[in-house]
Design a protein around this motif. Structure first.
Motif, PDB file in Angstrom:
ATOM      1  N   CYS A  33       1.106  -0.314   3.161  1.00 40.47           N
ATOM      2  CA  CYS A  33       1.921  -0.514   2.347  1.00 40.47           C
ATOM      3  C   CYS A  33       1.478  -1.340   1.361  1.00 40.47           C
ATOM      4  O   CYS A  33       1.428  -1.063  -0.017  1.00 40.47           O
ATOM      5  N   LEU A  37       0.511  -0.615  -2.744  1.00 38.84           N
ATOM      6  CA  LEU A  37       1.329  -0.948  -3.559  1.00 38.84           C
ATOM      7  C   LEU A  37       0.557  -1.699  -4.820  1.00 38.84           C
ATOM      8  O   LEU A  37       0.705  -1.837  -6.043  1.00 38.84           O
ATOM      9  N   LEU A  55       4.770   4.737  -7.833  1.00 41.33           N
ATOM     10  CA  LEU A  55       5.502   3.370  -7.431  1.00 41.33           C
ATOM     11  C   LEU A  55       6.652   4.127  -6.536  1.00 41.33           C
ATOM     12  O   LEU A  55       6.805   3.316  -5.462  1.00 41.33           O
ATOM     13  N   LEU A  58       5.345   4.979  -3.092  1.00 42.23           N
ATOM     14  CA  LEU A  58       5.149   3.861  -2.343  1.00 42.23           C
ATOM     15  C   LEU A  58       6.327   3.337  -1.706  1.00 42.23           C
ATOM     16  O   LEU A  58       6.311   2.739  -0.556  1.00 42.23           O
TER      17      LEU A  58
END
Length: 163
Positions: A33, A37, A55, A58
Motif C-alpha cells: 500500500c 501510494l 489514487l 489505491l
C-alpha cells in the motif's frame, strides 16, 4: 477517542474483518500500500487526470486488503499474531504491560518523523527525503508489528521465541 480506535472505526474493522486480516497474505500484501501510494503521489503531474482514479483505486485497495483473504486455519505465525496484537492494543490497552509504553512512544515518534519527512519530500519533489521517509516508515511499521506480536504473546501467555 484514541487514534487506534478512530482508525479501526474508519476502516470498519468488524470482528469478521479482523479475523480475515489475520491471514498472513493480508499482512504481507498490505506492505504494497505505502510504496504504491507514494509512487502515485510522486508521479501526480505525469499521471495528470489518471492520478485521481489511480489514487481512488489505491485507497480502495488499502480498505479492501483486510477483507480480501479468508480467515486463516491457524494463527501460529508472526504476521497473524501482529494483527492479534494490534487488537489487544486497541481494545485491551489497559492490559498491556508498562514496559511496552516507552517502546511504543519511540515507534510512534519515528512514524511521525518519517511521515513528515516523506510528505515534505513528496511536496518538494525531493527523492532522498521521500525515499528515506518511506524506508523509515516501513521499518518503523515492521518494528511496531513485531512489538504487537510480543504484546499478543504476553496477553495470551505464549512463550516468546528468542531465536
Amino acid at each position: 477517542m484514541k487514534f487506534e480506535h478512530f482508525a479501526a472505526k474508519y476502516f470498519a474493522m468488524s470482528d469478521e474483518v479482523w479475523a480475515r486480516h489475520t491471514n498472513p497474505w493480508s499482512v504481507w500484501t498490505r506492505y504494497s500500500c505505502l510504496p504504491l501510494l507514494l509512487a502515485c503521489l510522486w508521479w501526480r503531474d505525469i499521471l495528470q487526470l489518471w492520478f485521481w482514479p489511480l489514487l481512488a483505486v489505491l485507497i480502495l485497495w488499502t480498505w479492501l486488503n483486510p477483507r480480501c483473504f479468508k480467515k486463516p486455519s491457524n494463527t501460529d505465525n508472526w504476521a497473524s499474531q501482529s494483527v492479534l496484537g494490534e487488537q489487544v492494543l486497541i481494545y485491551q490497552r489497559d492490559s498491556i504491560a508498562a514496559h511496552h509504553d516507552s517502546v511504543l512512544t519511540v515507534i510512534t515518534s519515528l512514524l511521525t518523523i518519517f511521515t513528515a519527512l516523506c510528505v515534505a519530500g513528496l511536496f518538494f519533489y525531493e527523492p532522498i527525503s521521500t525515499c528515506t521517509g518511506a524506508l523509515g516508515l516501513i521499518l518503523a511499521k515492521t518494528w511496531f508489528l513485531d512489538r504487537m506480536v510480543w504484546i499478543y504473546r504476553e496477553a495470551t501467555s505464549q512463550p516468546l521465541n528468542k531465536t
